[in-house]
Design a protein around this motif. Structure first.
Motif, mmCIF file in Angstrom:
data_model
loop_
_atom_site.group_PDB
_atom_site.id
_atom_site.type_symbol
_atom_site.label_atom_id
_atom_site.label_comp_id
_atom_site.label_asym_id
_atom_site.label_seq_id
_atom_site.Cartn_x
_atom_site.Cartn_y
_atom_site.Cartn_z
ATOM 1 N N LEU A 208 0.852 -1.183 0.000
ATOM 2 C CA LEU A 208 0.000 0.000 0.000
ATOM 3 C C LEU A 208 0.893 1.240 0.000
ATOM 4 C CD1 LEU A 208 -3.041 0.577 0.032
ATOM 5 C CD2 LEU A 208 -2.894 0.803 2.509
ATOM 6 N N ILE A 209 0.790 2.029 -1.054
ATOM 7 C CA ILE A 209 1.704 3.149 -1.271
ATOM 8 C C ILE A 209 0.983 4.454 -0.951
ATOM 9 C CG2 ILE A 209 3.199 4.298 -2.951
ATOM 10 C CD1 ILE A 209 3.201 1.656 -4.538
ATOM 11 N N GLY A 210 1.577 5.251 -0.083
ATOM 12 C CA GLY A 210 0.988 6.513 0.324
ATOM 13 C C GLY A 210 1.276 7.631 -0.661
ATOM 14 N N ALA A 211 0.683 8.797 -0.393
ATOM 15 C CA ALA A 211 0.838 9.954 -1.271
ATOM 16 C C ALA A 211 2.309 10.321 -1.412
ATOM 17 C CB ALA A 211 0.051 11.134 -0.706
ATOM 18 N N GLY A 212 2.662 10.815 -2.595
ATOM 19 C CA GLY A 212 4.025 11.259 -2.813
ATOM 20 C C GLY A 212 4.554 10.826 -4.161
ATOM 21 N N THR A 213 5.776 11.214 -4.436
ATOM 22 C CA THR A 213 6.468 10.875 -5.673
ATOM 23 C C THR A 213 7.647 9.982 -5.339
ATOM 24 O OG1 THR A 213 5.812 12.957 -6.714
ATOM 25 C CG2 THR A 213 7.714 11.822 -7.642
ATOM 26 N N TYR A 214 7.762 8.871 -6.060
ATOM 27 C CA TYR A 214 8.781 7.865 -5.759
ATOM 28 C C TYR A 214 9.584 7.575 -7.026
ATOM 29 C CZ TYR A 214 5.588 7.260 -1.838
ATOM 30 O OH TYR A 214 4.781 7.472 -0.756
ATOM 31 N N GLN A 215 10.874 7.832 -6.986
ATOM 32 C CA GLN A 215 11.730 7.581 -8.144
ATOM 33 C C GLN A 215 12.069 6.100 -8.248
ATOM 34 O OE1 GLN A 215 15.169 10.079 -8.505
ATOM 35 N NE2 GLN A 215 13.949 11.906 -8.934
ATOM 36 N N ILE A 216 11.958 5.587 -9.463
ATOM 37 C CA ILE A 216 12.269 4.198 -9.746
ATOM 38 C C ILE A 216 13.328 4.168 -10.837
ATOM 39 C CG2 ILE A 216 11.353 1.962 -10.477
ATOM 40 C CD1 ILE A 216 10.069 2.971 -7.896
ATOM 41 N N GLY A 217 14.431 3.474 -10.589
ATOM 42 C CA GLY A 217 15.380 3.272 -11.671
ATOM 43 C C GLY A 217 16.815 3.618 -11.393
ATOM 44 N N SER A 218 17.112 4.388 -10.357
ATOM 45 C CA SER A 218 18.504 4.762 -10.133
ATOM 46 C C SER A 218 19.375 3.554 -9.799
ATOM 47 C CB SER A 218 18.588 5.801 -9.006
ATOM 48 O OG SER A 218 18.011 5.303 -7.809
ATOM 49 N N GLY A 219 18.763 2.493 -9.279
ATOM 50 C CA GLY A 219 19.500 1.255 -9.022
ATOM 51 C C GLY A 219 19.051 0.119 -9.923
ATOM 52 N N GLY A 220 18.434 0.459 -11.076
ATOM 53 C CA GLY A 220 17.872 -0.563 -11.957
ATOM 54 C C GLY A 220 16.381 -0.714 -11.719
ATOM 55 N N TYR A 221 15.691 -1.427 -12.630
ATOM 56 C CA TYR A 221 14.243 -1.562 -12.479
ATOM 57 C C TYR A 221 13.893 -2.561 -11.383
ATOM 58 C CZ TYR A 221 14.680 -5.554 -15.817
ATOM 59 O OH TYR A 221 15.019 -6.711 -16.461
ATOM 60 N N MET A 222 12.693 -2.422 -10.841
ATOM 61 C CA MET A 222 12.235 -3.309 -9.782
ATOM 62 C C MET A 222 12.064 -4.729 -10.323
ATOM 63 S SD MET A 222 9.483 -1.108 -7.534
ATOM 64 C CE MET A 222 8.358 -0.735 -8.874
ATOM 65 N N GLN A 223 12.302 -5.710 -9.468
ATOM 66 C CA GLN A 223 12.040 -7.083 -9.874
ATOM 67 C C GLN A 223 10.534 -7.294 -10.015
ATOM 68 O OE1 GLN A 223 12.264 -10.183 -6.486
ATOM 69 N NE2 GLN A 223 13.724 -8.600 -5.837
ATOM 70 N N LEU B 57 4.754 7.050 -9.454
ATOM 71 C CA LEU B 57 5.997 6.311 -9.650
ATOM 72 C C LEU B 57 6.694 6.921 -10.851
ATOM 73 C CD1 LEU B 57 4.812 2.604 -9.107
ATOM 74 C CD2 LEU B 57 5.328 4.374 -7.417
ATOM 75 N N VAL B 58 7.887 7.459 -10.645
ATOM 76 C CA VAL B 58 8.581 8.217 -11.677
ATOM 77 C C VAL B 58 9.850 7.476 -12.085
ATOM 78 C CG1 VAL B 58 9.700 10.402 -12.236
ATOM 79 C CG2 VAL B 58 7.660 10.379 -10.798
ATOM 80 N N GLY B 59 9.897 7.016 -13.326
ATOM 81 C CA GLY B 59 11.080 6.345 -13.832
ATOM 82 C C GLY B 59 12.179 7.337 -14.165
ATOM 83 N N VAL B 60 13.411 6.994 -13.819
ATOM 84 C CA VAL B 60 14.573 7.846 -14.084
ATOM 85 C C VAL B 60 15.720 6.976 -14.575
ATOM 86 C CG1 VAL B 60 13.919 9.601 -12.367
ATOM 87 C CG2 VAL B 60 15.348 7.675 -11.664
ATOM 88 N N ALA B 61 16.818 7.624 -14.936
ATOM 89 C CA ALA B 61 18.076 6.945 -15.286
ATOM 90 C C ALA B 61 17.929 6.010 -16.487
ATOM 91 C CB ALA B 61 18.629 6.186 -14.071
ATOM 92 N N GLY B 62 16.969 6.302 -17.369
ATOM 93 C CA GLY B 62 16.789 5.469 -18.557
ATOM 94 C C GLY B 62 16.337 4.063 -18.254
#
Length: 738
Positions: A86-101, A125-130
């Motif tokens: 359960l994800i609360g309000a906010g912006t969460y960067q995804i990708g600086s350590g690779g994509y999620m499993q 959920l904001v993808g970064v780092a290509g």
């Protein structure tokens, strides 16, 4: 193109992603884990409580600060099949350590693994780092994902032919929003997947998927690309309801949300709104708004044609796509839909070429047959500038095409404006049956069709086509009855009068009142103010300033986390009570900035500043300032005293801070006794305080103001300083309010 008419329609208002309660309960053995912006890392928090990290300790009962802690790129997942994240309000960067499993598969279709935004919020959920993908469903089955916004943080488009629009390694972009393969029994709902550098969805090899209230808009190559290299054929029930697919083949400006850099196949792009590779399955798509994609709108041209497969489309509004509005292969049913083939919409816009316009001759509806197929087209309103509004090709004489009770409006043919478009045409050897149809301004009139009467629709220009009949329209009560069709484009009852109406609408039918649509997201500069005492104080005084911040984004935007910063002169101290404030559109928040000047500060006015910014970009960057005045020290004989409060007024229950300074002949006095008498507003009760001056002559005291009626109003403060035989008395006031 304008869409004023569509805003009235109940059908497509449902695409605006209403907030719903999503915290569904799984099986008794499942665990709910939490993510929130003020959570901790995997060492600090166990993720099992919806609580902030307390600031110290390990393995605390608190939330994680990012979903990628639950599903790290490497190592074991921290959630199991059947659990809820359960994800609360906010912006969460995804990708600086690779994509999620990948999301762990649930134990069964009734015990799904759930990845959900918290009710009342839409986490981003904001993808970064290509990163290749933001959400990973590669091999994930029995899964529910809902109430999330998925995007990246760059305007760029993957591999764009124009360097100014292309992504580079330094940009915070991501390739795909949702990646899925070899996945079954998945429910996606209340998702907004937009602004990805390449594809909103890259998904194939699916079985029994359902999408409800999902947007896939302004993705650089396609909204949905079914090409996953191999194993992309789908099976089972593929259901999509209340979806929007728009502006794919275009990038998205992060700061404003506007589409830009639109391109298509002639320059190396793609541009389908929705497309698959060779696929099977029983497809049901209802209540879809498909518009302004740079190639085909809905491309199911690669259905495998097996007898067990079929595509059913109901209440589709497809308009201004640069190729075909809808194309289907094999068995199909298209009913109660409005297709408007303005396939030259992108002429002269962005990076679109003439060769990108009106692909496959721009037919609004293209049917491809395979032998032994049945294609039924009934109660639709179709208009456009392509060669034929209903086109059919391939197959054998064993195919059947039924065209029933449709209204078709022709326009000048885009490739030769001196001739009108055809109502229906193509080389398919299928047996074709036309009945109950009306045509207007079409090149030729098939048997079973009336083509001599103006249908009198609300707007019959191509750029603003509105298919709703006007009073007196000849389409009313003119269609043969079809027992299987009991509602219209708006799901209003058919028939309303003596017989069904021709086309998608039933004139005069009553529908439920349309809900008020949520506005689109418009980012605006926030309002930032910095207030506090402006009178002169002695050097070394601590002043508390109030920071007020209002989020002026439109209501269609999500919550934003605004970062706070402060600016004080060199050698001064400044402390913020908070370094970030999360605000919904239209809401306000507050923080405090405590500033202390050095005791050596010379007289004068010094600038104090506060600033805010967010990940949205420069539109959210603002600053405010105020002056801190250090008074001139007056050299005098005898004992002198000054007294000040941290601010002129306080809220009931707040701490009142008082500072006095004692000088003798202009020199700080250490060890002076200072007694404070704060007479309450009722003129009866007192607050007594005392202290001894330090080496700089300062005495600092405080008390918590009361909340009763006797404590509300103006206090009269008397301060008496004593050093040896010398005494000095000063008075001041401050206020306490409810």
């Amino acid at each position: 193109m304008t869409f004023s008419s569509i805003s009235r329609r109940k059908l497509f208002l449902s695409l605006l992603l209403p907030t719903v309660g999503l915290a569904a309960v799984g099986s008794a053995q499942a665990t709910t884990f939490y993510v929130r912006a003020d959570g901790g890392d995997a060492t600090q928090c166990n993720g099992r409580a919806d609580a902030a990290y307390p600031g110290s300790g390990t393995a605390q009962a608190c939330a994680w600060k990012n979903p990628n802690i639950a599903l790290p790129n490497s190592g074991s997942a921290r959630i199991a099949g059947g659990d809820t994240l359960l994800i609360g309000a906010g912006t969460y960067q995804i990708g600086s350590g690779g994509y999620m499993q990948k999301v762990p598969s649930g134990p069964s279709s009734t015990a799904r693994t759930r990845i959900l935004g918290k009710s009342g919020t839409t986490p981003k959920l904001v993808g970064v780092a290509g990163v290749h993908r933001v959400l990973n469903l590669d091999g994930s089955s029995n899964v529910e994902v809902g109430n999330l916004q998925i995007t990246d943080n760059s305007d760029c488009v993957y591999n764009h032919s124009v360097s100014a629009a292309a992504c580079s390694g330094s940009m915070p972009w991501a390739r795909v929003g949702v990646y899925a393969a070899a996945s079954s029994n998945v429910w996606l709902h209340d998702l907004n997947v937009h602004g990805m550098a390449k594809n909103g969805f890259n998904a194939g090899g699916l079985s029994n998927w359902t999408l409800e209230r999902v947007k896939m808009n302004k993705n650089g190559a396609a909204g949905w690309d079914g090409n996953i290299s191999s194993g992309g054929s789908n099976s089972g029930a593929m259901v999509m309801r209340d979806i929007e697919i728009a502006w794919n083949g275009c990038g998205e400006k992060v700061a404003t949300g506007e589409p830009w850099a639109c391109w298509a196949q002639q320059t190396g792009g793609y541009g389908d709104g929705f497309g698959t590779t060779d696929t099977g399955g029983q497809w049901l798509i209802e209540d879809a708004f498909i518009h302004h994609n740079t190639s085909d709108g809905l491309d199911l041209r690669y259905m495998n044609g097996a007898d067990s497969t079929k595509v059913t489309l109901r209440r589709i509004y497809s308009v201004a796509n640069a190729g075909n509005q809808v194309k289907i292969k094999g068995n199909s049913l298209i009913e109660n839909s409005v297709l408007v083939g303005q396939c030259t919409y992108f002429r002269g816009k962005h990076y679109m070429t003439e060769g990108d316009l009106c692909r496959a001759y721009g037919s609004s509806l293209l049917l491809i047959l395979t032998g032994g197929d049945t294609a039924t087209v009934r109660h639709n309103t179709i208009a456009g500038e392509g060669d034929a509004q209903i086109a059919y090709g391939e197959g054998t004489s064993t195919d059947r095409v039924y065209v029933q009770n449709n209204l078709v409006v022709g326009f000048p043919y885009y490739a030769n404006t001196g001739t009108q478009t055809s109502m229906a045409a193509g080389g398919a050897p299928a047996v074709k049956s036309f009945s109950g149809n009306m045509g207007w301004k079409v090149r030729s009139c098939p048997s079973g069709t009336t083509c001599t009467t103006d249908p009198k629709l609300t707007n019959m220009t191509l750029a603003a086509f509105d298919a709703e009949p006007l009073s007196g329209s000849p389409v009313v009560d003119k269609a043969p009855m079809i027992s299987a069709v009991t509602t219209d484009f708006l799901m209003a009852k058919r028939p309303t009068g003596a017989a069904n109406d021709v086309g998608a609408y039933e004139f005069g039918a009553t529908t439920a009142p349309a809900p008020t649509p949520s506005p689109t997201c418009t980012r605006r500069a926030p309002t930032l103010t910095l207030t506090g005492p402006t009178g002169s104080v002695t050097a070394g005084t601590r002043i508390s300033y109030a920071i007020s911040l209002k989020n002026n984004d439109s209501s269609g935007c999500g919550n934003t986390s605004f970062a706070l910063a402060r600016s004080v002169p060199k050698g001064w101290t400044g402390a913020l009570s908070a370094t970030a404030i999360a605000l919904a559109p239209g809401s306000s928040g507050a923080a405090k900035l405590a500033v202390t000047s050095p005791v050596t500060a010379t007289a004068g006015t010094y600038g104090i500043g506060a600033g805010t910014s967010s990940g949205i970009g420069s539109v959210h960057t603002r600053s405010a300032s105020i002056g801190y005045s250090v008074g001139k020290v007056t050299t005098s004989t005898g004992l002198t005293e000054t007294v000040s409060m941290s601010k002129p007024s306080y809220k009931a229950g707040e701490t009142v801070s008082i500072t006095a300074r004692v000088l003798k002949n202009g020199v700080a006095v250490k060890g002076a006794s200072v007694k404070f008498d704060a007479l309450k507003p009722n003129g009866i009760n007192h607050v007594w305080l005392s202290g001894t001056s330090d080496s700089n002559g300062y005495v600092r005291v405080s008390f918590v103001s009361g909340t009763g009626s006797s404590s509300i109003g103006t206090y009269k403060l008397t301060s008496v300083a004593t050093s040896g035989s010398l005494t000095k008395t000063v008075t001041s006031t401050f206020a306490v309010y409810k």
